[in-house]
Scaffold this active site. Structure first.
Site, PDB file in Angstrom:
ATOM      1  N   HIS B 193       0.809  -1.215   0.000  1.00 33.67           N
ATOM      2  CA  HIS B 193       0.000   0.000   0.000  1.00 33.67           C
ATOM      3  C   HIS B 193       0.849   1.276   0.000  1.00 33.67           C
ATOM      4  O   HIS B 193       0.305   2.376   0.066  1.00 33.67           O
ATOM      5  CB  HIS B 193      -0.916   0.028   1.233  1.00 33.67           C
ATOM      6  N   ARG B 223     -15.503  -3.998   1.929  1.00 32.32           N
ATOM      7  CA  ARG B 223     -15.447  -2.540   1.862  1.00 32.32           C
ATOM      8  C   ARG B 223     -15.502  -2.158   0.398  1.00 32.32           C
ATOM      9  O   ARG B 223     -15.344  -3.005  -0.479  1.00 32.32           O
ATOM     10  CB  ARG B 223     -14.171  -1.992   2.502  1.00 32.32           C
ATOM     11  N   GLU B 265     -14.766  -0.889  -6.710  1.00 31.25           N
ATOM     12  CA  GLU B 265     -14.266  -2.202  -6.297  1.00 31.25           C
ATOM     13  C   GLU B 265     -14.999  -2.642  -5.042  1.00 31.25           C
ATOM     14  O   GLU B 265     -14.945  -1.953  -4.021  1.00 31.25           O
ATOM     15  CB  GLU B 265     -12.770  -2.132  -5.978  1.00 31.25           C
ATOM     16  N   TYR B 316      -3.803  10.823  -7.531  1.00 33.71           N
ATOM     17  CA  TYR B 316      -3.500   9.394  -7.370  1.00 33.71           C
ATOM     18  C   TYR B 316      -4.453   8.547  -8.201  1.00 33.71           C
ATOM     19  O   TYR B 316      -4.061   7.550  -8.796  1.00 33.71           O
ATOM     20  CB  TYR B 316      -3.597   9.016  -5.887  1.00 33.71           C
ATOM     21  N   LYS B 317      -5.692   8.946  -8.253  1.00 33.56           N
ATOM     22  CA  LYS B 317      -6.677   8.184  -9.015  1.00 33.56           C
ATOM     23  C   LYS B 317      -6.629   8.512 -10.506  1.00 33.56           C
ATOM     24  O   LYS B 317      -7.367   7.916 -11.295  1.00 33.56           O
ATOM     25  CB  LYS B 317      -8.088   8.438  -8.451  1.00 33.56           C
TER      26      LYS B 317
END
Lengths: 197, 346
Positions: B193, B223, B265, B316-317
């Site tokens: 991560h 999640r 996700e 980041y995305k």
């Protein structure tokens, strides 16, 4: 330390393990100075149980290492030849062997790859970073590793893509991750920065 | 329950779309009008009928096409499926989990007959039938994890638990949002991560790891995570980033509704009985902006979330290039009315 560096190993520095039966010491270039510094803290008989593998990388530390009177001192011309010798030594290593590695990050990474392969936990290898901050970088696209990367972006020596160096490190590969820098707009490449001299 | 499997593509001509039922099935991830990282783990218990949470393993109208895209990815790059040798017991655990879940939930499509170690698996949508010996890898045409994950939607990782940590030691990862299994395999929880911004500093990974280490058999959790993708492309891997990266520059005010997709996700985790490993499944769902706004609550909420997203997260995305254009396109669906709490449509 920023969040982006969490996957990068910590190199706490060399210190003599007084309980080890054999000290397997690998050093490259300025890493030899770390071994000499450790010698100052080590008991007298320490190096009689030490095997030293040394890649000079243009430095002149060989006589000083020899003066420590190790059980063996092997001087090898490149990381690749040193790793070949390391594999041979590890094949017959016994319980109670402590591995030490000092030098540039690509060198330490190579040592950790070899020791991982024979089941030595990376945290039990004593490491110290000395010398250049150059990096080994794996191209995430073609999977080729480029050694001695001192700048970002750089050109992958295998596939020719222009890669930026992501602060994400794989111990298994002994490398940082390189990702195409102009994937979205081909040719739009930021200026090269010498970050890892 | 009459699933009709569609024939559609996630590359080239991109014919993927969602039926009205699939839109209502979509696991919209925003429970309020803004977004920030949170551990947001909840029990993976059955949700409303017709939702993505109805069954432990969700199979939907895209199943057959998803599996065809996975096969194409593996044909080009076999390293998307890797497993370290000590994970073989966990691989068999996964075979059991997926075969039992799929055949229990969708008996008209999947059948599992068990007589001791002699197992018989039938997958009708894909035309697969195998009799094999559970625990004997030589009796399957692929290694166990690869065999079953070539037949189950979603990416799968098997996490080994040792030394008070979780290790990414096995996986089938063909539809990832910009992370590389080949690079991350063998890493600890915080190591893999590492590139995620902001979350480390607010302690998200410390809390999540502590929680996951204590997971128990029979108590799966889930999640949601999300990003955005241009074109309905499943394979947004870093490996192929130099091939799909230009997609991000093709968004125009006219094509936002069809090009820009919210990608969610549904991450579900199970403790495995034999290996004590954890399955980490990452089931991806895509929805076009044009489809999303057919649910009025989602059409109001989506632009509000995008407007208030911290810039580090947007970067980041990978949204930065088309974030404003998407907000502008969505603006006409936000009449300023308040939205009800929770993710589900009103």
């Amino acid at each position: 330390m920023t969040a982006a560096m969490i996957s990068r190993p910590v190199y706490p520095g060399l210190s003599p393990d007084q309980y080890a039966k054999t000290h397997l010491i690998l050093c490259e270039g300025e890493g030899a100075a770390a071994v000499l510094d450790m010698a100052a803290k080590a008991p007298k008989e320490f190096f009689s149980r030490a095997l030293i593998l040394f890649c000079p990388a243009g430095t002149g530390y060989e006589p000083k290492l020899a003066a420590l009177s190790p059980k063996s001192l092997w001087v090898l011309p490149t990381i690749a030849t040193a790793m070949f010798r390391l594999r041979g030594v590890l094949a017959t290593a016994t319980m109670g062997t402590r591995v030490y590695a000092a030098g540039t990050e690509p060198f330490i990474g190579s040592v950790l790859q070899e020791t991982l392969a024979v089941g030595i936990d990376h945290k039990s290898v004593f490491t110290e970073h000395r010398g250049s901050a150059k990096r080994r970088v794996q191209c995430v696209h073609c999977k080729g590793c480029t050694d001695d990367v001192t700048a970002s972006p750089f050109t992958c020596t295998h596939c020719g893509l222009t890669l930026f160096v992501r602060d994400h490190y794989s111990r298994r590969l002994g490398a940082f991750q390189g990702v195409c820098v102009d994937a979205e707009v081909p040719g739009e490449v930021p200026p090269v920065e010498e970050l890892y001299r | 329950m009459g699933l009709m499997f569609k024939d559609e593509t996630y590359r080239g001509d991109f014919t993927f779309y969602n039926s009205p039922e699939a839109i209502r099935h979509f696991p919209f991830p925003f429970h309020e009008d803004k977004y920030m990282y949170a551990v947001n783990i909840e029990p993976h218990t059955p949700g409303p009928k017709g939702s993505a949470y109805e069954f432990p393993i969700d199979i939907d109208e895209h199943y057959v096409s998803d599996m065809r895209d996975r096969a194409l990815v593996l044909q080009e790059d076999p390293l998307r499926c890797q497993s370290l040798p000590h994970m073989i017991t966990a691989e068999w655990d996964l075979v059991e989990l997926l075969m039992t879940s799929m055949s229990d939930a969708y008996p008209e499509h999947f059948t599992l007959k068990r007589n001791g170690d002699a197992w018989h698996w039938i997958n009708r949508p894909m035309g697969i039938e195998n009799e094999f010996t559970f625990g004997d890898t030589s009796t399957l045409p692929y290694p166990p994890m690869e065999y079953i994950t070539r037949q189950c939607q979603g990416d799968f990782c098997l996490l080994d638990q040792r030394d008070g940590d979780l290790w990414m030691d096995s996986g089938m990862v063909t539809s990832q949002a910009d992370w590389s299994l080949d690079f991350d395999i063998g890493m600890s929880f915080k190591e893999w991560h590492a590139p995620v911004p902001l979350a480390h500093e607010i302690g998200v990974f410390d809390r999540a790891l502590k929680f996951l280490l204590a997971m128990q058999i029979g108590r799966p959790v889930r999640r949601l995570n999300w990003t955005m993708t241009i074109n309905p492309r499943l394979d947004t891997s870093p490996e192929n980033y130099h091939k799909w990266g230009t997609d991000r520059t093709t968004v125009t005010p006219e094509n936002v509704g069809d090009k820009v997709h919210l990608r969610v996700e549904l991450q579900a985790l199970w403790r495995l009985p034999r290996s004590n490993a954890i399955v980490f499944s990452i089931r991806g769902y895509l929805i076009k902006m044009r489809e999303l706004v057919t649910i009025p609550k989602w059409g109001r909420r989506m632009p509000r979330v995008l407007k208030t997203l911290p810039p580090e997260l947007a970067a980041y995305k990978g949204l930065t290039r088309y974030q404003d254009m998407t907000i502008d396109w969505l603006a006409k669906y936000d009449d300023g009315a308040p939205t009800s709490p929770g993710c589900f449509p009103d």
